[in-house]
Design a protein around this motif. Structure first.
Motif, short mmCIF file in Angstrom:
data_model
loop_
_atom_site.label_atom_id
_atom_site.label_comp_id
_atom_site.label_asym_id
_atom_site.label_seq_id
_atom_site.Cartn_x
_atom_site.Cartn_y
_atom_site.Cartn_z
N GLN A 72 17.12 -4.32 0.77
CA GLN A 72 15.57 -5.67 0.85
C GLN A 72 15.02 -4.51 0.09
O GLN A 72 13.70 -4.92 0.03
CB GLN A 72 15.59 -5.20 2.44
N LYS A 73 15.27 -2.68 0.16
CA LYS A 73 14.33 -2.56 -0.51
C LYS A 73 13.62 -2.29 -2.17
O LYS A 73 12.65 -3.36 -2.20
CB LYS A 73 14.57 -0.41 -0.54
N LEU A 74 15.13 -2.59 -2.13
CA LEU A 74 15.02 -2.93 -3.93
C LEU A 74 14.61 -4.22 -4.04
O LEU A 74 13.64 -4.78 -5.13
CB LEU A 74 17.30 -3.64 -4.52
N LYS A 130 12.24 -5.69 -2.51
CA LYS A 130 10.96 -5.85 -2.27
C LYS A 130 10.36 -5.44 -3.94
O LYS A 130 9.21 -5.47 -3.87
CB LYS A 130 10.34 -5.25 -0.99
N SER A 131 10.92 -4.43 -3.61
CA SER A 131 10.47 -3.70 -5.16
C SER A 131 10.72 -3.66 -6.61
O SER A 131 10.19 -3.36 -7.30
CB SER A 131 10.40 -2.05 -4.81
N MET A 132 11.90 -4.46 -6.67
CA MET A 132 12.21 -5.06 -8.60
C MET A 132 13.03 -6.93 -8.27
O MET A 132 13.41 -6.63 -9.48
CB MET A 132 13.79 -4.39 -8.94
N GLY A 133 12.96 -7.43 -7.15
CA GLY A 133 12.64 -8.28 -6.87
C GLY A 133 14.65 -8.86 -7.71
O GLY A 133 15.18 -9.57 -7.82
N VAL A 134 15.51 -7.28 -6.80
CA VAL A 134 16.70 -8.09 -6.95
C VAL A 134 17.84 -8.80 -6.11
O VAL A 134 16.89 -9.08 -5.34
CB VAL A 134 17.52 -6.53 -6.35
N LEU A 182 23.69 -0.57 -7.73
CA LEU A 182 22.49 -0.56 -7.33
C LEU A 182 21.13 0.28 -6.57
O LEU A 182 20.00 1.35 -6.67
CB LEU A 182 21.92 -2.05 -6.35
N GLY A 183 21.84 1.01 -5.53
CA GLY A 183 21.26 2.65 -4.56
C GLY A 183 22.60 2.49 -3.31
O GLY A 183 22.88 2.08 -3.39
N ILE A 184 21.63 3.77 -2.49
CA ILE A 184 21.87 3.73 -1.35
C ILE A 184 21.73 3.67 -0.09
O ILE A 184 19.98 4.53 -0.28
CB ILE A 184 22.98 5.20 -2.09
N PHE A 221 31.91 0.15 -0.48
CA PHE A 221 30.86 -0.27 -1.50
C PHE A 221 30.90 -1.86 -0.87
O PHE A 221 31.46 -2.00 -0.73
CB PHE A 221 31.82 -0.44 -3.01
N ILE A 222 29.59 -2.70 -1.08
CA ILE A 222 29.05 -3.59 -0.25
C ILE A 222 28.46 -4.48 -1.67
O ILE A 222 27.51 -3.84 -1.78
CB ILE A 222 28.32 -3.69 1.39
N SER A 223 28.93 -6.31 -1.36
CA SER A 223 28.58 -6.93 -2.64
C SER A 223 27.01 -6.90 -1.67
O SER A 223 26.51 -7.19 -0.40
CB SER A 223 29.47 -7.77 -2.95
N LYS A 224 26.35 -7.96 -2.66
CA LYS A 224 24.65 -8.53 -1.90
C LYS A 224 24.51 -9.46 -1.19
O LYS A 224 24.18 -9.75 -0.74
CB LYS A 224 24.00 -9.41 -3.68
N ASP A 225 26.31 -10.24 -1.03
CA ASP A 225 26.26 -11.30 -0.24
C ASP A 225 26.97 -9.93 1.25
O ASP A 225 26.85 -10.78 2.25
CB ASP A 225 26.92 -12.00 0.27
#
Length: 323
Positions: A315-317, A319-323, A67-69, A20-24
């Protein structure tokens, strides 16, 4: 509001590393499980999904926290649907990994080749931090690699971009490679290639070498012997760095990278490898290319895969969701 977590998965033939990894990009919780290769690996996605749920329970969290895998898998990945045409070590053929794991977890899933994922990890949080143009080379049992241009992995026409280990280094009379070609860089600069070169030198030479005292020769033994002045071992390392330096210089001349990151088990030789490699690289590099590049050891070790996989899904999210 609680910060969401990313899940990074590094899928290997023996173990699956997860975190499990933070967005940073900070690892919050990491673990690993054995790779379940029964029935041609069909149980692998379910075992990953089950393990993530177990770890969420241990961390007293729910799936809503995720958020995702992102997952790095051993083999060429189809960028359209995240499937793998073949993964020999796992028994997979035309395996729809992304589709199955998405179904098993009800989470967004992004799949990428494992060497590319390690390169992304080093770019984000490791030796390549701050660089958007880099080559990442993994010297292990084989030679893997990832090429990053403007922060994006180079995939090529059908997903085979970045196959650094299969640059032809010995065009005539080279040793056979597992890929079906002969004379690949992998047959020289990998751990197995170094051992092969050492055994050839031993059979062709009558000179004394401390390597003769060992029942089993390893790449580490060859580097250690070279460091202690063993002439035969030094000749082997000279061959390795010559071919590696030439291959990397030719790549760099086409790409003009800011950094070349060297990772994998063989890279643990440190300056015994890196210093002669830099010396071998420079004569073959276009002067302006040589001035702009830094050859550095990877810093993330076994964590590169999970961190790079997390970056991938972030990165994927974004681009698609503005996370």
């Amino acid at each position: 509001m609680e910060e969401k977590w990313l899940v990074g998965v590094d899928l290997g033939g023996t173990t699956i590393k997860m975190a499990f990894i933070s967005k940073d990009g900070d690892i919050l919780h990491s673990w690993e499980i054995a790779t379940d290769k029964r029935e041609k690996g069909r149980h692998i996605p379910a075992s990953i999904a089950r393990s993530i749920e177990q770890q969420l329970l241990e961390c007293k969290q729910t799936k809503n926290r995720l958020l995702g895998i992102g997952i790095g898998a051993p083999g060429p990945v189809n960028g359209e649907d995240g499937s793998l045409e073949v993964a020999v070590n796992l028994g997979w053929e035309n395996f729809p990994l992304q589709e199955i794991l998405k179904r098993e977890t009800s989470l967004p899933v992004v799949v990428e080749n494992d060497a590319n994922v390690a390169a992304l990890g080093e770019m984000w949080k490791g030796a390549g931090a701050g660089a958007k143009n880099l080559l990442c080379v993994t010297l292990g049992t084989g030679v893997g690699g990832g090429i990053i241009v403007n922060g994006e992995i180079v995939h090529g026409t059908n997903g085979a971009g970045g196959e650094i280990g299969h640059i032809t280094s010995v065009p005539v009379g080279g040793a056979p490679c597992n890929c079906g070609k002969k004379g690949c860089l992998e047959t020289i600069a990998s751990a197995t290639g170094i051992v092969r070169l050492a055994l050839e030198e031993l059979s062709n030479s009558i000179n004394n070498s401390r390597l003769r005292d060992n029942k089993e020769i390893t790449a580490k033994l060859v580097f250690d012997a070279a460091k202690e002045g063993d002439e035969l071992a030094k000749r082997v390392i000279e061959q390795v760095v010559f071919h590696l330096g030439l291959a990397l210089a030719n790549l760099a001349n086409g790409l003009n990278p800011e950094k070349i990151v060297i990772g994998g088990g063989v890279s643990k030789a440190g300056d015994t490898l890196l210093e002669p490699l830099k010396a071998a690289f420079t004569p073959f590099a276009f002067p302006r290319v040589a001035q702009g590049v830094e050859i550095v050891p990877a810093t993330l070790g076994n964590q590169a895969g999970v961190i790079g996989a997390a970056w991938l899904v972030k990165q994927k999210l974004s681009k698609s969701m503005g996370v």
